[in-house]
Design a protein around this motif. Structure first.
Motif, PDB file in Angstrom:
ATOM      1  N   TYR A  12      -8.114  -5.579  -1.603  1.00  0.00           N
ATOM      2  CA  TYR A  12      -7.600  -5.191  -0.283  1.00  0.00           C
ATOM      3  C   TYR A  12      -8.606  -4.275   0.399  1.00  0.00           C
ATOM      4  N   VAL A  13      -8.628  -4.329   1.741  1.00  0.00           N
ATOM      5  CA  VAL A  13      -9.378  -3.312   2.476  1.00  0.00           C
ATOM      6  C   VAL A  13      -8.396  -2.584   3.392  1.00  0.00           C
ATOM      7  N   ALA A  14      -8.387  -1.240   3.271  1.00  0.00           N
ATOM      8  CA  ALA A  14      -7.479  -0.418   4.088  1.00  0.00           C
ATOM      9  C   ALA A  14      -8.329   0.487   4.963  1.00  0.00           C
ATOM     10  N   TYR A  15      -7.879   0.733   6.178  1.00  0.00           N
ATOM     11  CA  TYR A  15      -8.631   1.670   7.020  1.00  0.00           C
ATOM     12  C   TYR A  15      -7.685   2.481   7.890  1.00  0.00           C
ATOM     13  N   ALA A  16      -8.154   3.666   8.275  1.00  0.00           N
ATOM     14  CA  ALA A  16      -7.366   4.541   9.145  1.00  0.00           C
ATOM     15  C   ALA A  16      -7.481   3.982  10.557  1.00  0.00           C
ATOM     16  N   MET A  47      -5.659  -4.064  -9.673  1.00  0.00           N
ATOM     17  CA  MET A  47      -5.759  -4.135  -8.215  1.00  0.00           C
ATOM     18  C   MET A  47      -6.786  -3.116  -7.696  1.00  0.00           C
ATOM     19  N   LYS A  48      -7.692  -3.588  -6.854  1.00  0.00           N
ATOM     20  CA  LYS A  48      -8.739  -2.704  -6.330  1.00  0.00           C
ATOM     21  C   LYS A  48      -8.648  -2.636  -4.805  1.00  0.00           C
ATOM     22  N   ILE A  49      -8.670  -1.411  -4.273  1.00  0.00           N
ATOM     23  CA  ILE A  49      -8.603  -1.236  -2.815  1.00  0.00           C
ATOM     24  C   ILE A  49      -9.857  -0.482  -2.370  1.00  0.00           C
ATOM     25  N   ILE A  50     -10.487  -0.946  -1.285  1.00  0.00           N
ATOM     26  CA  ILE A  50     -11.531  -0.128  -0.659  1.00  0.00           C
ATOM     27  C   ILE A  50     -10.893   0.460   0.602  1.00  0.00           C
ATOM     28  N   ALA A  51     -11.075   1.781   0.807  1.00  0.00           N
ATOM     29  CA  ALA A  51     -10.455   2.430   1.968  1.00  0.00           C
ATOM     30  C   ALA A  51     -11.520   3.132   2.801  1.00  0.00           C
ATOM     31  N   ILE A  52     -11.344   3.057   4.110  1.00  0.00           N
ATOM     32  CA  ILE A  52     -12.345   3.584   5.039  1.00  0.00           C
ATOM     33  C   ILE A  52     -11.677   4.524   6.032  1.00  0.00           C
ATOM     34  N   GLU A  53     -12.289   5.703   6.192  1.00  0.00           N
ATOM     35  CA  GLU A  53     -11.728   6.727   7.099  1.00  0.00           C
ATOM     36  C   GLU A  53     -12.817   7.192   8.070  1.00  0.00           C
ATOM     37  N   LEU A  80      -6.215  -7.096   5.132  1.00  0.00           N
ATOM     38  CA  LEU A  80      -6.595  -5.848   5.814  1.00  0.00           C
ATOM     39  C   LEU A  80      -5.320  -5.028   6.005  1.00  0.00           C
ATOM     40  N   ILE A  81      -5.363  -3.749   5.620  1.00  0.00           N
ATOM     41  CA  ILE A  81      -4.158  -2.915   5.774  1.00  0.00           C
ATOM     42  C   ILE A  81      -4.483  -1.761   6.714  1.00  0.00           C
TER      43      ILE A  81
END
Ligand code: KG4
Length: 310
Positions: free
Chosen positions: A74-78, A1-7, A105-106
């Motif tokens: 998945y893409v997660a962001y603050a 599982m791969k997640i890209i996260a953006i802050e 989107l999370i």
């Protein structure tokens, strides 16, 4: 599982990639240096810098072949809390990736992500725990029974602790941000009992300390005396850390919790790290680069949420 996260909640533009529970990439560009002349963050400038920096980071990752967005699940962001203009930049990029690659989107709460940052590259999450987050925008204590049961025990009434460090630093003529500068000049031999002890049951309040420093500075100026910068800075730092220790000790006993995590920019304070050893239960603090804002914590909390739903 791969997640890209953006802050992009404040002045740090950050992207992280988590693969099979491991943070494999954690990149950040800070716009902090643009605010030194202002003595604090200017939201309009912060938002514009995010818009420039987010493209630089993502292009760099794509060009160096460090990520292939097609492989991301998945893409997660603050999504909160933060400066409105800054948050929008992260949200737009995240929504675009989610839409284009058709991946979920999370939305992640930035402060709750800080509560979990001490587990990253350290150990598995174990509940329940108490978390104290002290940063430029937050000073809160949370009781975390599980990922869906998080209660705020105590929060700020006025300024956040990092903000108080920065404002007091400015009053004392130190560089921005004041937190690390006050920490650098701290001298335990110069500590005086200048500030009133706060009731442990009350929410955090730091604006009174700032007013006290303003009135002391005015007093020294009127008397044509030199401002005792090291004494005032050290006394403030010592008073603030005493308060954090007292709160944690009190609430740890009340809730009978056996694990504490700390996070937020102030957790890199050297006195805080030293004094925290007085607490007689395990304390986890984030690795140095994860104390301040980062996207690894956004990816980590997203992965905890995904695991919980599986
Ligand atoms: O978590 P963070 O990077 O994000 C914001 O909330 O913006 O925290 C930044 C804050 C600043 O107010 C800074 O002065 C404070 O953390 N800080 C420190 C130290 N290093 C950073 N405060 C006290 N001592 C430090 N060593």
């Amino acid at each position: 599982m791969k997640i890209i996260a953006i802050e992009t909640t404040c002045d740090d533009t950050a992207i992280s990639i988590m693969e099979d529970n491991l943070i494999i990439l954690n990149e950040k560009i800070s716009s902090e240096k643009f605010f030194s002349d202002y003595g604090g963050i200017v939201p309009e400038i912060a938002a514009r810098k995010h818009a420039e920096n987010i493209i630089i980071i993502i292009k760099n990752l794509l060009n160096k072949n460090k990520i292939k967005l097609i492989d991301v699940n998945y893409v997660a962001y603050a999504s909160e809390p933060g400066l409105v203009g800054s948050l929008h930049v992260g949200e737009i990029l995240s929504r675009t990736i989610s839409w284009y690659y058709n991946i979920p989107l999370i939305k992640i709460n930035h402060i709750i992500a800080h509560c979990f940052s001490a587990f990253i590259n350290n150990c598995d999450v174990s509940y329940p725990f108490i978390s104290l987050i002290a940063s430029g925008g937050t000073t809160s204590l949370f009781l975390i029974k599980n990922i869906n049961d998080i209660t705020t025990i105590c929060q700020k009434k006025d300024d956040a602790l990092g903000e108080a460090f920065d404002k007091i630093g400015r009053l004392l003529g130190l560089k921005y941000p004041g937190g690390p500068e006050i920490d650098k000049i701290f001298d335990p031999l110069k500590v005086k009992k200048i500030f009133k002890k706060q009731n442990v049951l009350e929410d955090f309040s730091f604006s009174g300390v700032k007013s006290k420093i303003v009135s002391l500075i005015n007093f020294y100026k009127k008397q044509s005396q030199e401002i005792p910068v090291i004494e005032l800075a050290s006394s403030f730092q010592s008073w603030a850390i005493d308060l954090l220790i007292e709160k944690i000790q009190y609430y740890q006993k009340i809730y009978n919790v056996k694990l504490i995590t700390i996070g937020g920019g102030v957790s890199s304070n050297s006195l805080w790290k030293k004094r925290i050893k007085e607490i007689e239960i395990p304390i986890l603090y984030p690795q140095k680069d994860l104390c301040c804002d980062n996207a690894a914590m956004i990816a980590f909390l997203a992965s905890e949420k995904i695991k919980n739903e599986e």
